[in-house]
Write a protein that holds these residues in place. Structure first.
Motif, PDB file in Angstrom:
ATOM      1  N   ARG A  91       0.778  -1.206  -0.095  1.00  0.00           N
ATOM      2  CA  ARG A  91       0.069  -0.034  -0.180  1.00  0.00           C
ATOM      3  C   ARG A  91       0.636   1.474   0.043  1.00  0.00           C
ATOM      4  O   ARG A  91       0.600   2.138  -0.523  1.00  0.00           O
ATOM      5  CB  ARG A  91      -0.971  -0.036   1.269  1.00  0.00           C
ATOM      6  N   ILE A  92       1.785   1.090   0.847  1.00  0.00           N
ATOM      7  CA  ILE A  92       2.667   2.445   0.986  1.00  0.00           C
ATOM      8  C   ILE A  92       3.424   2.762  -0.497  1.00  0.00           C
ATOM      9  O   ILE A  92       3.616   3.789  -0.965  1.00  0.00           O
ATOM     10  CB  ILE A  92       3.863   2.221   2.099  1.00  0.00           C
ATOM     11  N   TYR A  95       0.954   4.332  -2.909  1.00  0.00           N
ATOM     12  CA  TYR A  95       0.668   5.703  -2.678  1.00  0.00           C
ATOM     13  C   TYR A  95       2.000   6.464  -2.966  1.00  0.00           C
ATOM     14  O   TYR A  95       1.599   7.659  -3.325  1.00  0.00           O
ATOM     15  CB  TYR A  95       0.166   5.931  -1.043  1.00  0.00           C
ATOM     16  N   ASN A  96       2.839   6.051  -2.606  1.00  0.00           N
ATOM     17  CA  ASN A  96       4.008   6.468  -3.036  1.00  0.00           C
ATOM     18  C   ASN A  96       4.351   6.762  -4.542  1.00  0.00           C
ATOM     19  O   ASN A  96       5.098   7.802  -5.408  1.00  0.00           O
ATOM     20  CB  ASN A  96       5.361   6.055  -2.423  1.00  0.00           C
ATOM     21  N   CYS A  99      -0.875   6.697  -6.793  1.00  0.00           N
ATOM     22  CA  CYS A  99      -2.272   6.364  -6.847  1.00  0.00           C
ATOM     23  C   CYS A  99      -2.872   7.068  -5.735  1.00  0.00           C
ATOM     24  O   CYS A  99      -2.533   7.704  -4.804  1.00  0.00           O
ATOM     25  CB  CYS A  99      -2.373   4.610  -6.570  1.00  0.00           C
ATOM     26  N   ASP A 100      -4.488   7.153  -5.959  1.00  0.00           N
ATOM     27  CA  ASP A 100      -5.268   8.042  -5.120  1.00  0.00           C
ATOM     28  C   ASP A 100      -5.971   7.137  -4.261  1.00  0.00           C
ATOM     29  O   ASP A 100      -6.495   7.563  -3.112  1.00  0.00           O
ATOM     30  CB  ASP A 100      -6.176   8.778  -6.126  1.00  0.00           C
ATOM     31  N   ALA A 101      -5.916   5.885  -4.489  1.00  0.00           N
ATOM     32  CA  ALA A 101      -6.820   4.907  -3.708  1.00  0.00           C
ATOM     33  C   ALA A 101      -6.200   3.347  -3.958  1.00  0.00           C
ATOM     34  O   ALA A 101      -5.755   3.351  -4.797  1.00  0.00           O
ATOM     35  CB  ALA A 101      -8.292   4.926  -3.742  1.00  0.00           C
ATOM     36  N   TYR A 102      -6.378   2.775  -2.969  1.00  0.00           N
ATOM     37  CA  TYR A 102      -5.707   1.393  -2.796  1.00  0.00           C
ATOM     38  C   TYR A 102      -6.508   0.393  -2.310  1.00  0.00           C
ATOM     39  O   TYR A 102      -6.813   0.321  -1.272  1.00  0.00           O
ATOM     40  CB  TYR A 102      -4.317   1.415  -2.229  1.00  0.00           C
TER      41      TYR A 102
END
Length: 231
Positions: A91-92, A95-96, A99-102
């Motif tokens: 997830r990290i 986002y790094n 992406c806007d959502a996972y």
């Protein structure tokens, strides 16, 4: 809330199931089986949001997102990762990557709809907040265009020959540009071209990107100064 989505996933069963659920929820959904096809469709369809898997052959989700973000017209396009990789570290990394959502598989389809709806609402609010300096009706726009034409005529006239600046407009982009220069607002352009206001907004945004302008007034001035309009 409606919107045009692009779903990119190499698993046919999941792709079809997610597409069906999203369409039942009121969205228009185009699908691609890999990132290369997804990038082509993104340029053709100009989606409001992209949902993509990470683990795909040849070009994975991270590379796909990087390619999108390198294109100015997709820099702020919402992207949702929908993937079996659900560790915190994954997830990290997502986002790094930008992406806007996972959302991890298996997932609740209602959660995906909620995420998509929320991101589209934020995108709409952002777009509306940046339109505060735009003319609000055809009369205002016509007056500003008349002033621009008058100033250009005083400086030696509006260019009548082909522009030395070569910008690769698609036929639809050229049509939208011509109508913007004629002073038409998005609703009227949508009626003239038999398309949606949302699509017109996307084409106008594309024109801003290609011409390096930030408002309709700047776009009109730039088009007239460089002979980019056919009107």
């Amino acid at each position: 809330m409606s919107g045009q989505l692009l779903l990119v996933d190499d698993e046919p069963g999941l792709r079809e199931a997610v597409q069906a659920y999203l369409e039942d929820s009121g969205f228009v959904v185009d699908v691609a089986s890999n990132a290369t096809e997804g990038l082509e469709l993104a340029h053709q369809k100009l989606p409001d949001l992209i949902i993509t898997d990470i683990m795909m052959p040849q070009v994975d989700g991270y590379q796909f997102l990087k390619q999108l973000r390198e294109d100015p017209q997709f820099k702020t396009l919402p992207v949702v990762f929908l993937t079996a990789r659900g560790m915190t570290s994954d997830r990290i990394q997502g986002y790094n990557a930008g992406c806007d959502a996972y959302l991890s598989k298996p997932f609740d389809p209602d959660e995906l709809v909620a995420i998509v709806t929320n991101l589209l609402e934020k995108q709409t609010a952002l777009r509306q907040s940046t339109e505060g300096d735009e003319p609000h009706n055809i009369a205002d726009m016509a007056r500003q265009i008349a002033e621009i034409r008058s100033m250009l005529m005083q400086k030696g006239g509006i260019p009548q020959s082909a522009s030395p600046i070569k910008i690769d407009f698609t036929p639809r982009e050229q049509s939208v540009l011509d109508l913007v220069v004629d002073g038409l607002m998005n609703k009227e352009i949508a009626r003239r071209l038999d398309t949606s206001v949302r699509n017109v907004e996307k084409y106008v945004s594309r024109l801003f990107t290609k011409t390096g302008t930030n408002s309709r007034t700047e776009l009109v001035r730039y088009a007239l100064e460089h002979g980019l309009t056919k009107t």
